[in-house]
Design a protein around this motif. Structure first.
Motif, PDB file in Angstrom:
ATOM      1  N   LEU A 270       0.810  -1.219  -0.039  1.00 34.13           N
ATOM      2  CA  LEU A 270      -0.006   0.008  -0.071  1.00 34.13           C
ATOM      3  C   LEU A 270       0.841   1.220   0.056  1.00 34.13           C
ATOM      4  O   LEU A 270       0.561   2.231  -0.663  1.00 34.13           O
ATOM      5  N   GLY A 271       1.889   1.256   0.724  1.00 35.99           N
ATOM      6  CA  GLY A 271       2.862   2.356   0.704  1.00 35.99           C
ATOM      7  C   GLY A 271       3.495   2.655  -0.681  1.00 35.99           C
ATOM      8  O   GLY A 271       3.677   3.750  -1.101  1.00 35.99           O
ATOM      9  N   LEU A 272       3.939   1.372  -1.313  1.00 38.35           N
ATOM     10  CA  LEU A 272       4.519   1.585  -2.521  1.00 38.35           C
ATOM     11  C   LEU A 272       3.410   2.076  -3.524  1.00 38.35           C
ATOM     12  O   LEU A 272       3.775   3.149  -4.496  1.00 38.35           O
ATOM     13  N   ALA A 273       2.178   1.654  -3.473  1.00 37.28           N
ATOM     14  CA  ALA A 273       1.083   1.876  -4.492  1.00 37.28           C
ATOM     15  C   ALA A 273       1.019   3.450  -4.281  1.00 37.28           C
ATOM     16  O   ALA A 273       0.914   4.168  -4.903  1.00 37.28           O
TER      17      ALA A 273
ATOM     18  N   GLN B 240      -3.104  18.054  -3.370  1.00 32.85           N
ATOM     19  CA  GLN B 240      -3.121  18.934  -2.278  1.00 32.85           C
ATOM     20  C   GLN B 240      -2.225  18.787  -0.932  1.00 32.85           C
ATOM     21  O   GLN B 240      -1.601  19.706  -0.437  1.00 32.85           O
ATOM     22  N   LEU B 241      -2.207  17.436  -0.902  1.00 29.34           N
ATOM     23  CA  LEU B 241      -1.122  17.184   0.398  1.00 29.34           C
ATOM     24  C   LEU B 241       0.177  17.442   0.128  1.00 29.34           C
ATOM     25  O   LEU B 241       0.933  17.615   0.917  1.00 29.34           O
TER      26      LEU B 241
ATOM     27  N   LEU C 210       5.825  11.304   3.066  1.00 30.44           N
ATOM     28  CA  LEU C 210       5.557  10.557   4.483  1.00 30.44           C
ATOM     29  C   LEU C 210       4.705   9.554   4.564  1.00 30.44           C
ATOM     30  O   LEU C 210       4.847   8.578   5.306  1.00 30.44           O
ATOM     31  N   ILE C 211       3.576   9.781   4.122  1.00 29.15           N
ATOM     32  CA  ILE C 211       2.330   8.645   4.042  1.00 29.15           C
ATOM     33  C   ILE C 211       3.007   7.316   3.526  1.00 29.15           C
ATOM     34  O   ILE C 211       2.759   6.319   4.157  1.00 29.15           O
TER      35      ILE C 211
ATOM     36  N   ALA D   1       5.718   5.948   5.349  1.00 26.76           N
ATOM     37  CA  ALA D   1       5.381   5.266   6.834  1.00 26.76           C
ATOM     38  C   ALA D   1       4.568   4.216   6.743  1.00 26.76           C
ATOM     39  O   ALA D   1       4.829   3.303   7.442  1.00 26.76           O
ATOM     40  N   LEU D   2       3.867   3.920   5.681  1.00 25.01           N
ATOM     41  CA  LEU D   2       3.343   2.659   5.516  1.00 25.01           C
ATOM     42  C   LEU D   2       4.146   1.709   5.125  1.00 25.01           C
ATOM     43  O   LEU D   2       3.829   0.432   5.742  1.00 25.01           O
ATOM     44  N   MET D   3       5.004   1.834   4.722  1.00 26.90           N
ATOM     45  CA  MET D   3       6.073   0.902   4.318  1.00 26.90           C
ATOM     46  C   MET D   3       7.062   0.443   5.324  1.00 26.90           C
ATOM     47  O   MET D   3       7.208  -0.648   5.626  1.00 26.90           O
ATOM     48  N   VAL D   4       7.490   1.610   6.090  1.00 27.49           N
ATOM     49  CA  VAL D   4       8.214   1.263   7.341  1.00 27.49           C
ATOM     50  C   VAL D   4       7.534   0.708   8.395  1.00 27.49           C
ATOM     51  O   VAL D   4       7.946  -0.307   8.971  1.00 27.49           O
ATOM     52  N   VAL D   5       6.091   0.877   8.537  1.00 26.00           N
ATOM     53  CA  VAL D   5       5.407   0.161   9.576  1.00 26.00           C
ATOM     54  C   VAL D   5       5.225  -1.373   9.345  1.00 26.00           C
ATOM     55  O   VAL D   5       5.369  -2.296  10.006  1.00 26.00           O
TER      56      VAL D   5
END
Length: 95
Positions: free
Chosen positions: A43-46, A71-72, A78-79, A82-86
């Motif tokens: 999901l982080g990669l996607a 807009q982010l 970071l998002i 962060a998903l990949m690190v978790v």
């Protein structure tokens, strides 16, 4: 000529208490845990791929479907990371 003394070396012995096998209390990880772990990494990669391909635009963002993502801005990095690190941190508990 006098002969030199031979020093007696002490034998190195391992503490027998440290050699006792330790039984692992937890069994293998469930399929749900592994699925969540791999899912978070993917999901982080996607997220990063979609941000690079779909959300960045040179011509304006008003008519795009991913207007909210553009807009982010840099928060998308970071998002995604962060998903990949978790997901990677979850691999340390994986059995």
């Amino acid at each position: 000529m006098p002969k030199s003394k031979v020093r007696k070396k002490t034998d190195y012995t391992i503490n027998p208490a440290s050699r006792t096998p330790v039984k692992v209390k937890a069994g293998p990880s469930s399929a749900i845990y592994v699925g969540i772990m791999l899912g978070l990494m993917l999901l982080g990669l996607a997220w990063l791929i979609v941000f690079y391909i779909g959300a960045q635009s040179e011509y304006g963002d008003e008519g795009r479907a991913l207007h909210w993502m553009s807009q982010l801005g840099a928060w998308n990095f970071l998002i995604g990371f962060a998903l990949m690190v978790v997901g990677l941190l979850m691999t340390m508990r994986w059995r």
